[in-house]
Scaffold this motif. Structure first.
Motif, PDB file in Angstrom:
ATOM      1  N   GLU A 131       6.816 -28.041 -11.760  1.00 54.52           N
ATOM      2  CA  GLU A 131       6.847 -28.502 -13.151  1.00 54.52           C
ATOM      3  C   GLU A 131       7.081 -27.352 -14.109  1.00 54.52           C
ATOM      4  O   GLU A 131       6.676 -26.218 -13.835  1.00 54.52           O
ATOM      5  CB  GLU A 131       5.563 -29.264 -13.497  1.00 54.52           C
ATOM      6  CG  GLU A 131       4.274 -28.568 -13.107  1.00 54.52           C
ATOM      7  CD  GLU A 131       3.551 -27.924 -14.258  1.00 54.52           C
ATOM      8  OE1 GLU A 131       4.129 -27.810 -15.359  1.00 54.52           O
ATOM      9  OE2 GLU A 131       2.395 -27.519 -14.040  1.00 54.52           O
ATOM     10  N   GLY A 132       7.777 -27.672 -15.216  1.00 59.02           N
ATOM     11  CA  GLY A 132       8.068 -26.645 -16.209  1.00 59.02           C
ATOM     12  C   GLY A 132       8.891 -27.217 -17.349  1.00 59.02           C
ATOM     13  O   GLY A 132       8.626 -28.326 -17.832  1.00 59.02           O
ATOM     14  N   ARG A 133       9.887 -26.422 -17.794  1.00 62.72           N
ATOM     15  CA  ARG A 133      10.741 -26.869 -18.895  1.00 62.72           C
ATOM     16  C   ARG A 133      12.197 -27.031 -18.457  1.00 62.72           C
ATOM     17  O   ARG A 133      12.957 -27.763 -19.068  1.00 62.72           O
ATOM     18  CB  ARG A 133      10.718 -25.846 -20.044  1.00 62.72           C
ATOM     19  CG  ARG A 133       9.355 -25.521 -20.609  1.00 62.72           C
ATOM     20  CD  ARG A 133       8.782 -26.698 -21.364  1.00 62.72           C
ATOM     21  NE  ARG A 133       7.593 -26.304 -22.110  1.00 62.72           N
ATOM     22  CZ  ARG A 133       6.407 -26.020 -21.581  1.00 62.72           C
ATOM     23  NH1 ARG A 133       6.235 -26.086 -20.282  1.00 62.72           N
ATOM     24  NH2 ARG A 133       5.395 -25.681 -22.349  1.00 62.72           N
ATOM     25  N   ASP A 134      12.560 -26.286 -17.408  1.00 66.29           N
ATOM     26  CA  ASP A 134      13.984 -26.243 -17.008  1.00 66.29           C
ATOM     27  C   ASP A 134      14.158 -26.495 -15.513  1.00 66.29           C
ATOM     28  O   ASP A 134      15.147 -26.089 -14.933  1.00 66.29           O
ATOM     29  CB  ASP A 134      14.573 -24.865 -17.366  1.00 66.29           C
ATOM     30  CG  ASP A 134      13.800 -23.729 -16.696  1.00 66.29           C
ATOM     31  OD1 ASP A 134      12.711 -23.970 -16.147  1.00 66.29           O
ATOM     32  OD2 ASP A 134      14.310 -22.591 -16.718  1.00 66.29           O
ATOM     33  N   ILE A 135      13.184 -27.152 -14.901  1.00 63.03           N
ATOM     34  CA  ILE A 135      13.263 -27.385 -13.453  1.00 63.03           C
ATOM     35  C   ILE A 135      14.342 -28.430 -13.150  1.00 63.03           C
ATOM     36  O   ILE A 135      15.142 -28.262 -12.224  1.00 63.03           O
ATOM     37  CB  ILE A 135      11.900 -27.838 -12.864  1.00 63.03           C
ATOM     38  CG1 ILE A 135      10.759 -26.991 -13.406  1.00 63.03           C
ATOM     39  CG2 ILE A 135      11.922 -27.793 -11.337  1.00 63.03           C
ATOM     40  CD1 ILE A 135      10.906 -25.506 -13.197  1.00 63.03           C
ATOM     41  N   THR A 136      14.382 -29.493 -13.975  1.00 59.94           N
ATOM     42  CA  THR A 136      15.362 -30.564 -13.721  1.00 59.94           C
ATOM     43  C   THR A 136      16.795 -30.127 -14.040  1.00 59.94           C
ATOM     44  O   THR A 136      17.746 -30.709 -13.534  1.00 59.94           O
ATOM     45  CB  THR A 136      15.053 -31.821 -14.573  1.00 59.94           C
ATOM     46  OG1 THR A 136      15.134 -31.479 -15.962  1.00 59.94           O
ATOM     47  CG2 THR A 136      13.666 -32.372 -14.283  1.00 59.94           C
ATOM     48  N   VAL A 139      16.549 -24.800 -12.695  1.00 60.51           N
ATOM     49  CA  VAL A 139      15.937 -24.254 -11.469  1.00 60.51           C
ATOM     50  C   VAL A 139      16.336 -25.087 -10.250  1.00 60.51           C
ATOM     51  O   VAL A 139      16.748 -24.543  -9.221  1.00 60.51           O
ATOM     52  CB  VAL A 139      14.393 -24.193 -11.586  1.00 60.51           C
ATOM     53  CG1 VAL A 139      13.759 -23.695 -10.294  1.00 60.51           C
ATOM     54  CG2 VAL A 139      13.993 -23.289 -12.751  1.00 60.51           C
ATOM     55  N   TYR A 140      16.218 -26.422 -10.363  1.00 59.65           N
ATOM     56  CA  TYR A 140      16.498 -27.278  -9.201  1.00 59.65           C
ATOM     57  C   TYR A 140      17.211 -28.559  -9.631  1.00 59.65           C
ATOM     58  O   TYR A 140      16.688 -29.665  -9.447  1.00 59.65           O
ATOM     59  CB  TYR A 140      15.191 -27.599  -8.447  1.00 59.65           C
ATOM     60  CG  TYR A 140      15.301 -27.385  -6.947  1.00 59.65           C
ATOM     61  CD1 TYR A 140      16.155 -28.188  -6.174  1.00 59.65           C
ATOM     62  CD2 TYR A 140      14.584 -26.397  -6.298  1.00 59.65           C
ATOM     63  CE1 TYR A 140      16.270 -27.996  -4.811  1.00 59.65           C
ATOM     64  CE2 TYR A 140      14.685 -26.200  -4.922  1.00 59.65           C
ATOM     65  CZ  TYR A 140      15.529 -27.002  -4.190  1.00 59.65           C
ATOM     66  OH  TYR A 140      15.628 -26.804  -2.838  1.00 59.65           O
ATOM     67  N   PRO A 141      18.438 -28.445 -10.184  1.00 62.49           N
ATOM     68  CA  PRO A 141      19.143 -29.655 -10.628  1.00 62.49           C
ATOM     69  C   PRO A 141      19.496 -30.589  -9.473  1.00 62.49           C
ATOM     70  O   PRO A 141      19.785 -31.767  -9.680  1.00 62.49           O
ATOM     71  CB  PRO A 141      20.414 -29.116 -11.315  1.00 62.49           C
ATOM     72  CG  PRO A 141      20.545 -27.707 -10.873  1.00 62.49           C
ATOM     73  CD  PRO A 141      19.190 -27.224 -10.482  1.00 62.49           C
ATOM     74  N   ASP A 142      19.426 -30.073  -8.237  1.00 64.71           N
ATOM     75  CA  ASP A 142      19.740 -30.892  -7.057  1.00 64.71           C
ATOM     76  C   ASP A 142      18.477 -31.466  -6.392  1.00 64.71           C
ATOM     77  O   ASP A 142      18.526 -31.908  -5.240  1.00 64.71           O
ATOM     78  CB  ASP A 142      20.571 -30.081  -6.053  1.00 64.71           C
ATOM     79  CG  ASP A 142      19.988 -28.685  -5.790  1.00 64.71           C
ATOM     80  OD1 ASP A 142      19.178 -28.214  -6.618  1.00 64.71           O
ATOM     81  OD2 ASP A 142      20.339 -28.075  -4.770  1.00 64.71           O
ATOM     82  N   ALA A 143      17.352 -31.470  -7.113  1.00 66.30           N
ATOM     83  CA  ALA A 143      16.099 -32.036  -6.575  1.00 66.30           C
ATOM     84  C   ALA A 143      16.313 -33.513  -6.226  1.00 66.30           C
ATOM     85  O   ALA A 143      17.146 -34.187  -6.841  1.00 66.30           O
ATOM     86  CB  ALA A 143      14.984 -31.899  -7.609  1.00 66.30           C
ATOM     87  N   ASP A 144      15.525 -34.018  -5.250  1.00 61.66           N
ATOM     88  CA  ASP A 144      15.654 -35.428  -4.850  1.00 61.66           C
ATOM     89  C   ASP A 144      15.270 -36.349  -5.991  1.00 61.66           C
ATOM     90  O   ASP A 144      15.827 -37.432  -6.153  1.00 61.66           O
ATOM     91  CB  ASP A 144      14.746 -35.713  -3.639  1.00 61.66           C
ATOM     92  CG  ASP A 144      15.117 -34.824  -2.478  1.00 61.66           C
ATOM     93  OD1 ASP A 144      16.257 -34.936  -2.007  1.00 61.66           O
ATOM     94  OD2 ASP A 144      14.287 -33.977  -2.073  1.00 61.66           O
ATOM     95  N   LEU A 145      14.261 -35.917  -6.760  1.00 63.64           N
ATOM     96  CA  LEU A 145      13.814 -36.719  -7.902  1.00 63.64           C
ATOM     97  C   LEU A 145      13.586 -35.789  -9.084  1.00 63.64           C
ATOM     98  O   LEU A 145      12.942 -34.747  -8.944  1.00 63.64           O
ATOM     99  CB  LEU A 145      12.496 -37.438  -7.550  1.00 63.64           C
ATOM    100  CG  LEU A 145      11.820 -38.181  -8.707  1.00 63.64           C
ATOM    101  CD1 LEU A 145      12.691 -39.325  -9.212  1.00 63.64           C
ATOM    102  CD2 LEU A 145      10.448 -38.700  -8.288  1.00 63.64           C
ATOM    103  N   ARG A 146      14.127 -36.188 -10.246  1.00 66.78           N
ATOM    104  CA  ARG A 146      13.945 -35.379 -11.457  1.00 66.78           C
ATOM    105  C   ARG A 146      13.364 -36.277 -12.549  1.00 66.78           C
ATOM    106  O   ARG A 146      13.889 -37.360 -12.797  1.00 66.78           O
ATOM    107  CB  ARG A 146      15.272 -34.782 -11.909  1.00 66.78           C
ATOM    108  CG  ARG A 146      15.824 -33.772 -10.903  1.00 66.78           C
ATOM    109  CD  ARG A 146      17.136 -33.171 -11.378  1.00 66.78           C
ATOM    110  NE  ARG A 146      18.165 -34.187 -11.495  1.00 66.78           N
ATOM    111  CZ  ARG A 146      19.200 -34.098 -12.331  1.00 66.78           C
ATOM    112  NH1 ARG A 146      19.336 -33.057 -13.140  1.00 66.78           N
ATOM    113  NH2 ARG A 146      20.112 -35.058 -12.365  1.00 66.78           N
ATOM    114  N   VAL A 147      12.284 -35.778 -13.173  1.00 67.09           N
ATOM    115  CA  VAL A 147      11.563 -36.582 -14.166  1.00 67.09           C
ATOM    116  C   VAL A 147      11.313 -35.751 -15.416  1.00 67.09           C
ATOM    117  O   VAL A 147      10.912 -34.585 -15.325  1.00 67.09           O
ATOM    118  CB  VAL A 147      10.192 -37.045 -13.587  1.00 67.09           C
ATOM    119  CG1 VAL A 147       9.389 -37.783 -14.636  1.00 67.09           C
ATOM    120  CG2 VAL A 147      10.385 -37.911 -12.349  1.00 67.09           C
TER     121      VAL A 147
END
Ligand code: DC
Length: 223
Positions: A131-136, A139-147
């Motif tokens: 969690e943070g401000r720029d993870i989605t 940092v991890y735009p290819d994460a399985d789930l972004r919220v």
């Protein structure tokens, strides 16, 4: 990496409930937990301890890139060390909160943090909730789930006041929540959801409701 490895990215402003939520989602799904704000805060402690002025950009960059940061990735354990020293309590002090934007608003510092955070998120073969401000977005735009979690200013002030046990003045509280988010959003956009990011307004939701919503989305998103 196991095929069912799951990476969840959660962003949001102060008081949106993202730390408590992300920690609980990690517990429920058996994933590691990364608090990226704690890393920015640890660097702020390091540069303040070294007597560096937040206005001295070159020195803040040097303090950031040379900082040895270690932190718990276990959602049930809370500790942070910088340059070998335990700063778990110090990172939550008002002085740290007042100075952390100096790190968050320098592009070179962000780049260094992003690189380390990505590596930490990849460390656990089961996966991670970060969690943070720029993870989605960064940092991890290819994460399985972004919220992206949002909440009204009133709800955010109320929650942060509760987190701090009512120990800060109204003025310090507004500084920590509203001023800091305005400063921090100069380099990263975390108030509107990027494409593909699920937006959840938590103003009128309980923690359990938010966690339930995210774990349901996570089950649907499982690779
Ligand atoms: O979430 P927090 O209050 O612990 O964050 C501390 C500071 O770090 C805050 O000023 C925002 C900044 N931050 C950031 O810019 N990017 C992140 N991924 C995490 C935190």
């Amino acid at each position: 990496m196991p095929a069912d490895r799951l990476v969840i990215a959660i962003d949001g402003p102060s008081g949106s409930g993202k730390s408590t939520t992300a920690r609980e989602v990690a517990r429920r799904l058996g994933l590691s937990y990364l608090d990226t704000g704690a890393m920015y805060r640890a660097v702020a402690v390091a540069f303040l301890d070294a007597g560096v002025s937040p206005a001295d950009t070159a020195a803040v960059i040097e303090a950031t890139t040379s900082a040895a940061i270690e932190l718990s990735l276990d959602p049930d354990e809370r500790w942070v060390r910088v340059n070998g020293r335990d700063v778990t309590e110090q990172i939550r002090e008002p002085r740290t909160a007042q100075n952390v934007s100096a790190v968050a608003t320098i592009a070179e510092c962000r780049a260094d943090m992003v690189r380390r955070q990505r590596a930490l998120m990849d460390a656990d073969p089961r996966g991670c909730v970060a969690e943070g401000r720029d993870i989605t977005t960064v940092v991890y735009p290819d994460a399985d789930l972004r919220v992206l979690l949002t909440a009204s200013p009133e709800a955010r002030l109320r929650r942060r006041s509760g987190d701090l046990g009512g120990k800060v003045s109204e003025e310090q509280l507004r500084d920590q929540v509203l001023r800091r988010d305005a400063d921090d959003s100069k380099l990263v956009e975390f108030q509107t959801a990027a494409e593909g990011v699920h937006l959840i307004d938590t103003s009128d939701m309980t923690l359990t409701e938010v966690v339930d919503a995210i774990t349901t989305l996570a089950e649907e998103a499982r690779p």
